[in-house]
Design a protein around this motif. Sequence first.
Motif, short mmCIF file in Angstrom:
data_model
loop_
_atom_site.label_atom_id
_atom_site.label_comp_id
_atom_site.label_asym_id
_atom_site.label_seq_id
_atom_site.Cartn_x
_atom_site.Cartn_y
_atom_site.Cartn_z
N UNK A 120 0.82 -1.22 0.00
CA UNK A 120 0.00 0.00 0.00
C UNK A 120 0.86 1.27 0.00
N UNK A 121 2.17 1.10 -0.16
CA UNK A 121 3.08 2.25 -0.16
C UNK A 121 3.73 2.46 -1.51
N UNK A 122 4.54 3.53 -1.62
CA UNK A 122 5.20 3.88 -2.87
C UNK A 122 5.84 2.66 -3.52
N UNK A 123 5.65 2.54 -4.81
CA UNK A 123 6.19 1.43 -5.59
C UNK A 123 7.57 1.84 -6.12
N UNK A 124 8.65 1.17 -5.66
CA UNK A 124 9.99 1.59 -6.07
C UNK A 124 10.18 1.55 -7.59
N UNK A 125 9.62 0.50 -8.23
CA UNK A 125 9.78 0.40 -9.70
C UNK A 125 9.03 1.53 -10.40
N UNK A 126 7.83 1.81 -9.93
CA UNK A 126 7.05 2.89 -10.54
C UNK A 126 7.76 4.23 -10.35
N UNK A 181 13.47 1.76 -2.35
CA UNK A 181 13.14 3.19 -2.51
C UNK A 181 14.37 4.05 -2.28
N UNK A 182 15.17 3.68 -1.27
CA UNK A 182 16.39 4.44 -0.97
C UNK A 182 17.36 4.38 -2.16
N UNK A 183 17.44 3.19 -2.78
CA UNK A 183 18.37 3.04 -3.91
C UNK A 183 17.94 3.94 -5.07
N UNK A 184 16.63 3.96 -5.35
CA UNK A 184 16.13 4.82 -6.44
C UNK A 184 16.35 6.29 -6.09
N UNK A 236 19.66 11.56 -6.41
CA UNK A 236 20.14 12.56 -5.45
C UNK A 236 19.07 13.09 -4.51
N UNK A 237 18.05 12.27 -4.21
CA UNK A 237 16.93 12.76 -3.41
C UNK A 237 16.99 12.24 -1.98
N UNK A 238 16.93 13.11 -0.98
CA UNK A 238 16.81 12.63 0.40
C UNK A 238 15.44 11.99 0.62
N UNK A 239 15.40 11.01 1.54
CA UNK A 239 14.15 10.32 1.84
C UNK A 239 13.70 10.71 3.25
N UNK A 276 15.35 4.69 8.70
CA UNK A 276 16.18 4.42 7.53
C UNK A 276 16.39 5.66 6.66
N UNK A 277 15.41 6.54 6.63
CA UNK A 277 15.55 7.75 5.81
C UNK A 277 16.46 8.76 6.50
N UNK A 278 16.71 9.87 5.80
CA UNK A 278 17.48 10.95 6.42
C UNK A 278 16.78 11.41 7.68
N UNK A 279 15.44 11.48 7.58
CA UNK A 279 14.60 11.86 8.73
C UNK A 279 13.33 11.02 8.68
N UNK A 280 12.76 10.75 9.84
CA UNK A 280 11.47 10.05 9.92
C UNK A 280 10.53 10.85 10.80
N UNK A 281 9.24 10.58 10.68
CA UNK A 281 8.27 11.35 11.46
C UNK A 281 7.24 10.43 12.10
N UNK A 282 6.80 10.79 13.30
CA UNK A 282 5.79 10.03 14.03
C UNK A 282 4.63 10.94 14.41
#
Length: 388
Positions: free
Chosen positions: A124-130, A173-176, A181-184, A204-210
């Motif tokens: 249900x989350x972002x599709x890395x291939x897409x 997603x991180x690899x893509x 050159x995009x921070x996650x 795992x990302x540069x920053x995460x949010x709760x």
Amino acid sequence: MSLPDAILGTLRAVLPAAPFTPLHEPEFRGHEWDYVKDCIDTGWVSSVGAYVDRFERDLAAACGTAHAVAVVNGTAALHVALELAGVEAGDEVLCPSITFIATANAISYCGAVPHFVDIEEASLGLDPQALERHLEQIAEQTADGWRNRLTGRRLAAVVPVHVFGHPVRMAELQAVAARFGLPVIEDSTEALGSTVNGKPVGGDGLLGTLSFNGNKIITSGGGGAILTNDPDLARRAKHRTTTAKKPHRWDFVHDETAYNYRLPNLNAALGCAQLERLDDFTARKRTLAGRYADAFRPLSGVRFFEERPGTTGNYWLNAILLDDAEQRDPVLATLNDAGFQSRPLWTPMHQLDMYRACPRADLSVSEALSGRLVNIPSSPKLADAVAS
Ligand SMILES: *Cc1c(COP(=O)(O)O)cnc(C)c1O
């Protein structure tokens, strides 16, 4: 039997009898009252206090990150995380169209534009291939990073969302994102307590949010946090969410235009007590999800949404997927009429007036799923009758 009636029968078989079963209700069976009373007894109810510090330490420990900065809500956490990742006015930020409005709004608060990418049915989350295919089509490299060749705007970040606590494919997603050159920035507001290969989601990302809103897996009444492993970003997050005041015994000197996004000590106290219960909430929610999964298995025309192999979700909100979108509204009507609070997926962001004109990829999976998904009651206490 009609599909709505078959689904209603399944809920009746799994859930305790009650005149009304909310979608998700908070539960206060731990030290909540003690800690909140302590704030009132000592007078430390507001913008600073020991519970804020403790909540930040406990959150970082729970999420496996070096730092957590408590803030007033999850939307504020996203806003400041985006700023700290370098998102500026006129930029575009890639995110899913299937999310709570806060993700797109926080991007807008930065003066940036959400750019919607499709999700995959498995998470249900972002599709890395897409995401990769889309970036290959629209991104061009310039001296100062990657741009959307169609709009000329800079591509500034990617914000995946762990929908209902189901972890996205972060490594892919991180690899893509790295290739472009995009921070996650992880919108982990629904995923506290979820793990991937035993590792907590959110760091795992540069920053995460709760978020600790009343409907989330734990609540501080209202609240949020920014997660990061970078000490400098953590320091900046604290500074920018506490009016950028320079520490001094009596002087009020602020060295930038910043925000009053502090979490009050009173809320942090509630949050500390709730966080002590996280493992218990997660375990009971997973028990409930397991019962639902078994009970829905014999039905045709509907399937209970289960976690991706290798991931351990918190099952914040349970979901069923209907084969036929025509059945969604009859199912919602039948369940809500019978006192089982149920709701559809959010209206996709690209179908809302203020985000209709935003850039987007092909969103066919998002559109199809939004017509087929129904959330069903998910409170941890519903597992108690079920456990035996
Ligand atoms: C709850 C939520 C937020 C924002 O949290 P608030 O604390 O309500 O501001 C952001 N994104 C998603 C996906 C959420 O579910």
